[in-house]
Design an enzyme around this catalytic site. Structure first.
Site, short mmCIF file in Angstrom:
data_model
loop_
_atom_site.label_atom_id
_atom_site.label_comp_id
_atom_site.label_asym_id
_atom_site.label_seq_id
_atom_site.Cartn_x
_atom_site.Cartn_y
_atom_site.Cartn_z
N ASP A 162 -69.56 -11.46 -93.14
CA ASP A 162 -68.47 -10.48 -93.29
C ASP A 162 -67.20 -11.09 -93.88
O ASP A 162 -66.26 -10.36 -94.20
CB ASP A 162 -68.11 -9.88 -91.92
CG ASP A 162 -69.17 -8.92 -91.41
OD1 ASP A 162 -69.88 -8.32 -92.24
OD2 ASP A 162 -69.30 -8.79 -90.18
N LYS A 191 -62.94 -4.64 -89.11
CA LYS A 191 -63.75 -3.74 -89.95
C LYS A 191 -64.64 -2.86 -89.10
O LYS A 191 -64.96 -3.18 -87.95
CB LYS A 191 -64.59 -4.53 -90.96
CG LYS A 191 -65.68 -5.45 -90.36
CD LYS A 191 -67.00 -4.77 -90.04
CE LYS A 191 -67.93 -5.67 -89.23
NZ LYS A 191 -69.03 -5.06 -88.53
P1 ATP Z 1 -69.53 -9.30 -86.52
O1 ATP Z 1 -69.08 -7.88 -86.48
O2 ATP Z 1 -69.12 -10.04 -87.77
O3 ATP Z 1 -70.95 -9.52 -86.13
P2 ATP Z 1 -68.32 -9.62 -84.00
O4 ATP Z 1 -67.11 -8.75 -84.08
O5 ATP Z 1 -69.50 -9.03 -83.30
O6 ATP Z 1 -68.71 -10.08 -85.44
P3 ATP Z 1 -66.72 -11.88 -83.43
O7 ATP Z 1 -65.55 -11.34 -82.69
O8 ATP Z 1 -66.50 -12.25 -84.84
O9 ATP Z 1 -67.98 -10.94 -83.30
O10 ATP Z 1 -67.27 -13.13 -82.59
C1 ATP Z 1 -68.55 -13.64 -82.77
C2 ATP Z 1 -68.61 -15.00 -82.12
O11 ATP Z 1 -67.82 -15.90 -82.88
C3 ATP Z 1 -68.07 -15.03 -80.69
O12 ATP Z 1 -69.12 -15.35 -79.84
C4 ATP Z 1 -67.00 -16.09 -80.68
O13 ATP Z 1 -67.19 -17.03 -79.68
C5 ATP Z 1 -67.08 -16.77 -82.04
N1 ATP Z 1 -65.75 -16.96 -82.67
C6 ATP Z 1 -65.34 -18.03 -83.34
N2 ATP Z 1 -64.09 -17.86 -83.81
C7 ATP Z 1 -63.69 -16.66 -83.42
C8 ATP Z 1 -62.48 -15.93 -83.60
N3 ATP Z 1 -61.45 -16.43 -84.28
N4 ATP Z 1 -62.41 -14.70 -83.06
C9 ATP Z 1 -63.46 -14.18 -82.39
N5 ATP Z 1 -64.61 -14.82 -82.19
C10 ATP Z 1 -64.75 -16.06 -82.71
#
Ligand code: ATP
Length: 351
Positions: free
Chosen positions: A194, A25
């Protein structure tokens, strides 16, 4: 949600297999309305899915296809995480290599896909949920999750939330639960802000901590150049830095909603808004140059995606997006060209 053929075999002793493709997203509008007593933040945000996907394949033993899910015993969970960033097209194999480095840390039971699986087991009152790192013991009891990551990690594109949504959708099908969208979204809200949006995808306005979502009209397709940074940025740290800055401007989502509805690139470029941007730029000053590079390469506008550090450059059309991406010769670890909106989790036929 697009439903395709599940391609599953059912019956005593056989395996069900489901593949779900789930989009990342972006937030064309993100306003932080303050920190609540429980530490979460109230937000008003407009979300759209983009055509950058993770893929989750689920293999589950079926001992008795006719049995109610709650009568099944001791489901074990196993997870394999693959780096899919090298494979340009989600429908093309090979899917990449077994990951090393930061992705290796995702292969444990803290992965949001595993947490989603446990939440669904709980909801269905199915016993089990133990993590099977060694599949040798009782392979007939193990539900295997095979996650191919293309969405950058901790990058402001909700990759983890997308994977949790994929797990809910896939396991709901594979375990024969058929909970329906509303119950899956309620379950999703317990997993992360989210996740309810990721269960449905498309274009939505979200309030509360982000879990209360309403689908909104999007009349056009938008094209983006996604500049991905090598090092992640912690969402919690970005919110904390935002808190330090004091209250943000009282901006509403109306102009962004109007631009999305009209498919108006110029209006959208002008209206893009992210209250977390200033905090992300403060924590990662190099993003200022990245944003300038996107603009210098021809983007109509450039903005930090969610909590960053991913940067989004808005393009006029698909050709323009590819031309901008080609002009970005340095500054990003990876550059992707995507469009929005991109639907929701899609059940793919499996082999
Ligand atoms: P958001 O935009 O919802 O804040 P994000 O894109 O910044 O999320 P994610 O990639 O969702 O961040 O990762 C956030 C944290 O979640 C990471 O530090 C990671 O270690 C943990 N995590 C747990 N499961 C997953 C997964 N399947 N994919 C990515 N990160 C994950």
């Amino acid at each position: 949600m697009g439903a395709g053929s599940v391609g599953a075999q059912e019956g005593r002793g056989t395996t069900r297999r489901v593949r779900v493709r789930v989009p990342a997203k972006i937030n064309p509008f993100l306003s932080v309305r303050g920190r609540r007593a429980d530490g979460y933040h109230d937000v008003v945000t407009v979300l759209q899915t983009v055509s950058l996907h993770d893929e989750l394949e689920v293999l589950a033993p079926v001992t008795d296809a006719a049995a109610h899910p709650s009568t099944r015993r001791d489901v074990l969970l196993a997870l394999e995480v693959l780096d899919g960033a090298a494979a340009p097209d989600p429908d093309l194999g090979p899917v990449g290599t077994v990951p090393v480095g930061p992705m290796g840390g995702l292969a444990g039971e803290d992965n949001l896909a595993v947490r989603a699986a446990r939440a669904l087991l709980d909801e269905l009152a199915i016993p089990g949920g133990a993590f099977a790192s060694d599949l040798g013991g009782r392979p007939d009891a193990v539900t295997r999750l095979r996650l191919t990551k293309r969405i950058p990690i901790a990058a402001g594109m909700a990759g983890g939330s997308a994977d949790a949504a994929a797990a809910l959708v896939a396991l709901d099908r594979v375990w024969g639960a058929e909970l329906g969208r509303d119950r899956l979204q309620a379950l999703a809200a317990r997993l992360g802000a989210d996740v309810p949006f990721c269960v449905v995808g498309g274009t939505a306005l979200a309030t509360g901590t982000g879990t209360v979502t309403t689908q909104v009209l999007a009349g056009g397709r938008f094209h983006w150049v996604v500049g991905i940074d090598e090092a992640p940025l912690s969402t919690a740290e970005v919110y904390a830095a935002r808190d330090e800055l004091g209250p943000s401007d009282d901006v509403g989502p109306d102009r962004v909603l109007r631009a999305l509805r009209a498919g108006d690139v110029d209006l959208l470029g002008d209206a893009l808004h992210n209250d977390l941007e200033v905090a992300a730029l403060q924590l990662r000053p190099a993003l200022v140059e990245g944003r300038e590079a996107l603009l210098a390469a021809g983007a109509v506008a450039a903005i930090v995606s969610g909590s960053g550090p991913t940067l989004l450059g808005l393009a006029r059309d698909a050709d323009d997006a590819h031309a901008i991406a080609a002009r970005l010769t340095s500054g990003f670890a990876r550059v992707e060209v995507v469009h929005s909106p991109a639907g929701g989790p899609e059940l793919l036929a499996s082999s």
